[in-house]
Design a protein around this motif. Structure first.
Motif, PDB file in Angstrom:
ATOM      1  N   ILE A  72     -29.038 132.868  23.682  1.00 48.04           N
ATOM      2  CA  ILE A  72     -29.929 133.220  22.569  1.00 48.04           C
ATOM      3  C   ILE A  72     -29.385 134.430  21.813  1.00 48.04           C
ATOM      4  CG2 ILE A  72     -32.230 133.981  21.893  1.00 48.04           C
ATOM      5  CD1 ILE A  72     -32.189 131.128  22.903  1.00 48.04           C
ATOM      6  N   GLU A 122     -40.181 130.622  29.434  1.00 41.67           N
ATOM      7  CA  GLU A 122     -40.241 131.141  28.065  1.00 41.67           C
ATOM      8  C   GLU A 122     -38.892 131.042  27.362  1.00 41.67           C
ATOM      9  OE1 GLU A 122     -41.664 135.094  28.601  1.00 41.67           O
ATOM     10  OE2 GLU A 122     -43.787 134.505  28.629  1.00 41.67           O
ATOM     11  N   LEU A 123     -37.812 131.389  28.054  1.00 44.28           N
ATOM     12  CA  LEU A 123     -36.487 131.364  27.427  1.00 44.28           C
ATOM     13  C   LEU A 123     -35.970 129.937  27.263  1.00 44.28           C
ATOM     14  CD1 LEU A 123     -34.776 133.759  26.389  1.00 44.28           C
ATOM     15  CD2 LEU A 123     -36.691 134.425  27.835  1.00 44.28           C
ATOM     16  N   LYS A 125     -37.497 128.848  24.118  1.00 45.72           N
ATOM     17  CA  LYS A 125     -36.795 129.410  22.967  1.00 45.72           C
ATOM     18  C   LYS A 125     -35.505 128.644  22.685  1.00 45.72           C
ATOM     19  CE  LYS A 125     -38.486 134.189  23.004  1.00 45.72           C
ATOM     20  NZ  LYS A 125     -38.092 135.632  23.078  1.00 45.72           N
ATOM     21  N   GLY A 141     -33.575 132.839  33.020  1.00 43.95           N
ATOM     22  CA  GLY A 141     -34.116 133.353  31.758  1.00 43.95           C
ATOM     23  C   GLY A 141     -33.272 134.482  31.207  1.00 43.95           C
ATOM     24  N   ASN A 142     -32.844 135.382  32.091  1.00 42.61           N
ATOM     25  CA  ASN A 142     -32.006 136.507  31.655  1.00 42.61           C
ATOM     26  C   ASN A 142     -30.666 136.019  31.110  1.00 42.61           C
ATOM     27  OD1 ASN A 142     -33.934 138.397  32.417  1.00 42.61           O
ATOM     28  ND2 ASN A 142     -33.139 138.575  34.512  1.00 42.61           N
ATOM     29  N   SER A 174     -35.685 136.069  37.791  1.00 45.22           N
ATOM     30  CA  SER A 174     -35.585 135.302  36.539  1.00 45.22           C
ATOM     31  C   SER A 174     -34.152 135.266  36.010  1.00 45.22           C
ATOM     32  CB  SER A 174     -36.524 135.886  35.470  1.00 45.22           C
ATOM     33  OG  SER A 174     -37.853 135.919  35.926  1.00 45.22           O
ATOM     34  N   LYS A 227     -40.526 133.956  32.863  1.00 46.68           N
ATOM     35  CA  LYS A 227     -39.462 134.253  31.900  1.00 46.68           C
ATOM     36  C   LYS A 227     -38.506 133.073  31.757  1.00 46.68           C
ATOM     37  CE  LYS A 227     -36.141 137.667  30.338  1.00 46.68           C
ATOM     38  NZ  LYS A 227     -35.552 139.016  30.521  1.00 46.68           N
ATOM     39  N   ASN A 228     -38.243 132.376  32.862  1.00 47.89           N
ATOM     40  CA  ASN A 228     -37.372 131.203  32.775  1.00 47.89           C
ATOM     41  C   ASN A 228     -37.957 130.173  31.821  1.00 47.89           C
ATOM     42  OD1 ASN A 228     -35.753 132.425  34.668  1.00 47.89           O
ATOM     43  ND2 ASN A 228     -36.118 130.934  36.292  1.00 47.89           N
ATOM     44  N   ILE A 288     -29.975 133.020  29.743  1.00 46.76           N
ATOM     45  CA  ILE A 288     -30.170 132.378  28.445  1.00 46.76           C
ATOM     46  C   ILE A 288     -30.354 133.434  27.348  1.00 46.76           C
ATOM     47  CG2 ILE A 288     -31.729 130.901  27.097  1.00 46.76           C
ATOM     48  CD1 ILE A 288     -32.283 129.342  29.690  1.00 46.76           C
ATOM     49  N   GLU A 289     -31.135 134.456  27.671  1.00 49.00           N
ATOM     50  CA  GLU A 289     -31.395 135.521  26.699  1.00 49.00           C
ATOM     51  C   GLU A 289     -30.124 136.297  26.345  1.00 49.00           C
ATOM     52  OE1 GLU A 289     -35.060 138.551  26.325  1.00 49.00           O
ATOM     53  OE2 GLU A 289     -33.857 138.870  28.129  1.00 49.00           O
TER      54      GLU A 289
END
Length: 273
Positions: A273, A27-28, A31, A265-266, A262, A24-25, A268-269
């Motif tokens: 994002i 992937e984000l 993004k 990633g969380n 993660s 997830k890290n 950033i999301e």
């Protein structure tokens, strides 16, 4: 606020407990970069080690390494900022460490110097096996550090001292802090890190922002330990890891999940994002 740059610590932050980057890290981060946001690794590690993970993430932005003492483009073609420790201060540091019998290593931009083959050295030997030539760390086991300083005069960006006895480590920290022209920090409960006076991830982030023409208010910093605090204080948005030290959580604007959940990633999301 539209953020233009994210500075991310590595150990205890981007990397999980297995020294891997959670899916997830990655992937984000992808993004974020697809939206034009620069993602910068900001670590206490030697430059090639950070470069290895940057390539895995497929990001080609500058890297803050050695706790901010060495900042360079991902291909090291352009050194953006550097602030090495003086040879004289390095000699004092080494003499004190030898007197106390404490384990230490130090490094320049590509060479890792150690008195013995420690767990850290073994890990870097293993890492070299999967790195390409440009990412490999030059490891030197040395018998006489003072002689190396006098003959080779390396640009030393950082010392690391490791001791599981917390009292002895604290005593050493107090003593070494009296050496003129040094900056003392920590990135783990059993280590002390020494750089040249004024060096920090926060100062490095400022210098990088100047070069990129980005206001520090437009940056995000994510970290977990004491050496991340200057960076968190510099950034417009500061995020502490769930597994971070309490002092880091107290000064951060937000707290995300742990490095094994993660958290990067969380964050950033949720916040970017």
């Amino acid at each position: 606020m539209k953020y233009k740059l994210i500075a991310i610590d590595m150990d205890g932050t981007l990397l999980n407990s297995e020294n891997q980057i959670p899916k997830k890290n990655k992937e984000l981060i992808k993004k974020a970069t697809d939206r034009g946001i620069k993602v910068v690794l900001s670590t206490g590690r030697i430059f090639p080690s950070a470069l290895h993970y940057a390539r895995f993430l497929e990001i080609e932005t500058p890297i803050i390494s050695c706790n901010g003492a060495y900042v360079a483009e991902h291909d090291s073609s352009n050194i953006i900022y550097e602030n090495p420790i003086s040879i004289e201060s390095s000699k004092e540091i080494i003499s004190l460490a030898e007197k106390r019998g404490i384990y230490y290593h130090f490094y320049d931009d590509t060479t890792f110097y150690a008195r013995e083959v420690s767990k850290t050295v073994e890990n870097y030997y293993k890492l070299n096996e999967v790195m390409n030539e440009r990412e490999k760390i030059n490891i030197k086991i040395i018998n006489n550090p003072i002689e190396i300083l006098e003959k080779e005069k390396p640009l030393i960006y950082k010392f690391v001292f490791v001791k599981d006895n917390e009292k002895e480590l604290l005593d050493f920290r107090k003593e070494v802090s009296n050496i003129k022209g040094v900056e003392v920090a920590s990135s783990w409960w059993n280590n002390i890190e020494i750089m040249n006076k004024g060096v920090s991830k926060g100062k490095a982030l400022e210098e990088l922002c100047k070069m990129l023409n980005i206001d520090t208010k437009e940056t995000v910093a994510i970290g977990d330990n004491e050496n991340d605090i200057p960076m968190l204080k510099t950034a417009g948005l500061s995020i502490a890891m769930g597994n971070g030290e309490e002092i880091v959580k107290k000064i951060a604007n937000k707290i995300t999940e742990t490095n094994d959940e993660s958290g990067v990633g969380n964050a950033i999301e949720k916040y970017i994002i």
